[in-house]
Scaffold this motif. Structure first.
Motif, PDB file in Angstrom:
ATOM      1  N   ASP A   9       0.816  -1.212   0.000  1.00 46.96           N
ATOM      2  CA  ASP A   9       0.000   0.000   0.000  1.00 46.96           C
ATOM      3  C   ASP A   9       0.850   1.262   0.000  1.00 46.96           C
ATOM      4  O   ASP A   9       0.555   2.217  -0.712  1.00 46.96           O
ATOM      5  CB  ASP A   9      -0.941   0.023   1.204  1.00 46.96           C
ATOM      6  CG  ASP A   9      -2.093  -0.966   1.087  1.00 46.96           C
ATOM      7  OD1 ASP A   9      -2.150  -1.721   0.087  1.00 46.96           O
ATOM      8  OD2 ASP A   9      -2.933  -0.991   2.000  1.00 46.96           O
ATOM      9  N   MET A  55       0.335   4.715  -2.424  1.00 48.22           N
ATOM     10  CA  MET A  55      -0.230   5.948  -1.873  1.00 48.22           C
ATOM     11  C   MET A  55       0.399   7.172  -2.543  1.00 48.22           C
ATOM     12  O   MET A  55       1.598   7.205  -2.791  1.00 48.22           O
ATOM     13  CB  MET A  55      -0.001   6.012  -0.361  1.00 48.22           C
ATOM     14  CG  MET A  55      -0.813   4.992   0.399  1.00 48.22           C
ATOM     15  SD  MET A  55      -2.596   5.222   0.253  1.00 48.22           S
ATOM     16  CE  MET A  55      -2.791   6.743   1.132  1.00 48.22           C
ATOM     17  N   VAL A 110      -2.930   9.471 -10.736  1.00 44.79           N
ATOM     18  CA  VAL A 110      -3.732   8.585 -11.577  1.00 44.79           C
ATOM     19  C   VAL A 110      -4.032   9.336 -12.863  1.00 44.79           C
ATOM     20  O   VAL A 110      -4.564  10.450 -12.837  1.00 44.79           O
ATOM     21  CB  VAL A 110      -5.036   8.168 -10.861  1.00 44.79           C
ATOM     22  CG1 VAL A 110      -5.880   7.282 -11.757  1.00 44.79           C
ATOM     23  CG2 VAL A 110      -4.705   7.453  -9.555  1.00 44.79           C
ATOM     24  N   ARG A 166      -5.274  11.725  -7.493  1.00 47.83           N
ATOM     25  CA  ARG A 166      -4.178  11.171  -6.702  1.00 47.83           C
ATOM     26  C   ARG A 166      -4.741  10.132  -5.744  1.00 47.83           C
ATOM     27  O   ARG A 166      -5.796  10.339  -5.139  1.00 47.83           O
ATOM     28  CB  ARG A 166      -3.529  12.322  -5.935  1.00 47.83           C
ATOM     29  CG  ARG A 166      -2.444  11.973  -4.986  1.00 47.83           C
ATOM     30  CD  ARG A 166      -1.875  13.235  -4.319  1.00 47.83           C
ATOM     31  NE  ARG A 166      -2.847  13.932  -3.492  1.00 47.83           N
ATOM     32  CZ  ARG A 166      -3.127  13.603  -2.239  1.00 47.83           C
ATOM     33  NH1 ARG A 166      -2.534  12.588  -1.677  1.00 47.83           N
ATOM     34  NH2 ARG A 166      -4.008  14.296  -1.540  1.00 47.83           N
ATOM     35  N   ILE A 167      -4.047   9.001  -5.595  1.00 46.50           N
ATOM     36  CA  ILE A 167      -4.503   7.946  -4.682  1.00 46.50           C
ATOM     37  C   ILE A 167      -4.303   8.422  -3.250  1.00 46.50           C
ATOM     38  O   ILE A 167      -3.188   8.742  -2.838  1.00 46.50           O
ATOM     39  CB  ILE A 167      -3.727   6.628  -4.915  1.00 46.50           C
ATOM     40  CG1 ILE A 167      -3.963   6.113  -6.334  1.00 46.50           C
ATOM     41  CG2 ILE A 167      -4.143   5.582  -3.878  1.00 46.50           C
ATOM     42  CD1 ILE A 167      -3.108   4.923  -6.727  1.00 46.50           C
ATOM     43  N   THR A 168      -5.408   8.476  -2.489  1.00 46.71           N
ATOM     44  CA  THR A 168      -5.334   8.913  -1.099  1.00 46.71           C
ATOM     45  C   THR A 168      -5.603   7.778  -0.120  1.00 46.71           C
ATOM     46  O   THR A 168      -5.310   7.905   1.069  1.00 46.71           O
ATOM     47  CB  THR A 168      -6.339  10.048  -0.826  1.00 46.71           C
ATOM     48  OG1 THR A 168      -7.654   9.584  -1.151  1.00 46.71           O
ATOM     49  CG2 THR A 168      -5.995  11.281  -1.633  1.00 46.71           C
ATOM     50  N   ILE A 204      -6.379   3.159   0.034  1.00 49.03           N
ATOM     51  CA  ILE A 204      -6.577   1.870  -0.624  1.00 49.03           C
ATOM     52  C   ILE A 204      -7.468   1.045   0.276  1.00 49.03           C
ATOM     53  O   ILE A 204      -7.171   0.862   1.470  1.00 49.03           O
ATOM     54  CB  ILE A 204      -5.239   1.160  -0.887  1.00 49.03           C
ATOM     55  CG1 ILE A 204      -4.383   2.038  -1.814  1.00 49.03           C
ATOM     56  CG2 ILE A 204      -5.477  -0.223  -1.495  1.00 49.03           C
ATOM     57  CD1 ILE A 204      -2.948   1.665  -1.885  1.00 49.03           C
ATOM     58  N   PHE A 246      -8.785   1.702  -5.275  1.00 51.33           N
ATOM     59  CA  PHE A 246      -8.069   2.949  -5.056  1.00 51.33           C
ATOM     60  C   PHE A 246      -9.119   4.018  -4.781  1.00 51.33           C
ATOM     61  O   PHE A 246     -10.071   4.151  -5.553  1.00 51.33           O
ATOM     62  CB  PHE A 246      -7.289   3.387  -6.297  1.00 51.33           C
ATOM     63  CG  PHE A 246      -6.100   2.532  -6.645  1.00 51.33           C
ATOM     64  CD1 PHE A 246      -5.458   1.741  -5.716  1.00 51.33           C
ATOM     65  CD2 PHE A 246      -5.604   2.548  -7.938  1.00 51.33           C
ATOM     66  CE1 PHE A 246      -4.354   0.974  -6.058  1.00 51.33           C
ATOM     67  CE2 PHE A 246      -4.498   1.783  -8.292  1.00 51.33           C
ATOM     68  CZ  PHE A 246      -3.881   1.003  -7.353  1.00 51.33           C
ATOM     69  N   VAL A 294      -9.446   7.753  -5.087  1.00 53.85           N
ATOM     70  CA  VAL A 294      -8.688   8.776  -5.810  1.00 53.85           C
ATOM     71  C   VAL A 294      -9.346  10.133  -5.583  1.00 53.85           C
ATOM     72  O   VAL A 294     -10.538  10.305  -5.838  1.00 53.85           O
ATOM     73  CB  VAL A 294      -8.641   8.449  -7.323  1.00 53.85           C
ATOM     74  CG1 VAL A 294      -7.919   9.549  -8.085  1.00 53.85           C
ATOM     75  CG2 VAL A 294      -7.970   7.099  -7.543  1.00 53.85           C
ATOM     76  N   GLU A 322     -14.120  12.565  -4.812  1.00 55.65           N
ATOM     77  CA  GLU A 322     -13.415  11.290  -4.813  1.00 55.65           C
ATOM     78  C   GLU A 322     -14.063  10.337  -5.800  1.00 55.65           C
ATOM     79  O   GLU A 322     -15.264  10.398  -6.038  1.00 55.65           O
ATOM     80  CB  GLU A 322     -13.443  10.643  -3.421  1.00 55.65           C
ATOM     81  CG  GLU A 322     -12.587  11.345  -2.413  1.00 55.65           C
ATOM     82  CD  GLU A 322     -12.568  10.620  -1.074  1.00 55.65           C
ATOM     83  OE1 GLU A 322     -13.505   9.840  -0.782  1.00 55.65           O
ATOM     84  OE2 GLU A 322     -11.618  10.844  -0.316  1.00 55.65           O
ATOM     85  N   PHE A 379      -8.810  -1.887  -8.417  1.00 56.10           N
ATOM     86  CA  PHE A 379      -7.423  -2.212  -8.739  1.00 56.10           C
ATOM     87  C   PHE A 379      -7.398  -3.592  -9.384  1.00 56.10           C
ATOM     88  O   PHE A 379      -7.039  -4.583  -8.769  1.00 56.10           O
ATOM     89  CB  PHE A 379      -6.555  -2.153  -7.484  1.00 56.10           C
ATOM     90  CG  PHE A 379      -5.078  -2.331  -7.741  1.00 56.10           C
ATOM     91  CD1 PHE A 379      -4.513  -2.068  -8.979  1.00 56.10           C
ATOM     92  CD2 PHE A 379      -4.238  -2.756  -6.736  1.00 56.10           C
ATOM     93  CE1 PHE A 379      -3.149  -2.229  -9.211  1.00 56.10           C
ATOM     94  CE2 PHE A 379      -2.872  -2.927  -6.941  1.00 56.10           C
ATOM     95  CZ  PHE A 379      -2.329  -2.658  -8.179  1.00 56.10           C
TER      96      PHE A 379
END
Length: 190
Positions: A98, A102, A106, A116-118, A120, A129, A131, A138, A143
């Protein structure tokens, strides 16, 4: 670095075993006998795994010093945390921890920024993800190989090929009832 590797579930039997919800792709490495794990809350640990076995598809663990059902029940919902070297990578090159994913950007294959992945989220069937988009909203991206086509840790990005409607409201409709009714109306009596 600390990684959550499992959550303790209910007691199993009367000899101190507990069920665990595994949160690692490497349970044999992280949850084997002799492993010493931190806990959340920290006051519950550290816990040393004494034995582990699979029963009816679930992992059962027994911890040193926990000998009865009462002691096992007291551990319910505690998170188990492993200390992991941040430079350590999974054995399989197609797997990621993970912390590696992080904050990745994306993007679509053409470079269009999605976010952006914030976070998981680990679900039984797949991982998601979470995002954060540039506007603060969001979106959840499964995944899975069909959607996340590339993870480039060097460039700090995840390339996606989302199906229509996943990241926007422009879903393609294959057919509608009105179209079906129009087609059926022309058939007449047989």
């Amino acid at each position: 670095m600390q990684l959550v590797v499992a959550r303790i579930g209910r007691a199993h039997g009367i000899k101190g075993e507990v069920t665990v919800e595994v949160r690692t792709d490497e349970p044999e490495l992280r949850l084997g006998p002799g492993a010493v794990l931190g806990t959340e809350p920290a006051s519950a640990g550290p816990l040393t795994i004494e034995t582990g076995r699979v029963h009816s598809g679930r992992l059962l663990l027994r911890f040193a010093g926990v000998r009865d059902r009462t002691g096992a029940e007291a551990l319910r919902n505690i998170l188990l945390i492993a200390e992991v070297d941040p430079e350590e990578l999974p054995e399989d090159p197609e797997e990621y921890y993970d912390h590696q994913l992080m904050d990745l950007d994306v993007v679509l294959a053409d470079g269009t920024e999605i976010g952006r992945i914030t976070e998981i989220t680990h679900l039984p069937s797949q991982d998601l993800f979470i995002v954060e988009r540039p506007d603060g909203s969001e979106v959840m991206i499964p995944f899975v190989e069909e959607i996340v086509t590339e993870i480039d840790l060097t460039e700090q990005r995840a390339v996606i090929d989302p199906p229509p409607g996943l990241i926007d409201d422009r879903a393609e409709i294959a057919s509608t009832r009105e179209e079906d009714a129009t087609t059926d109306a022309g058939d007449g009596d047989r």
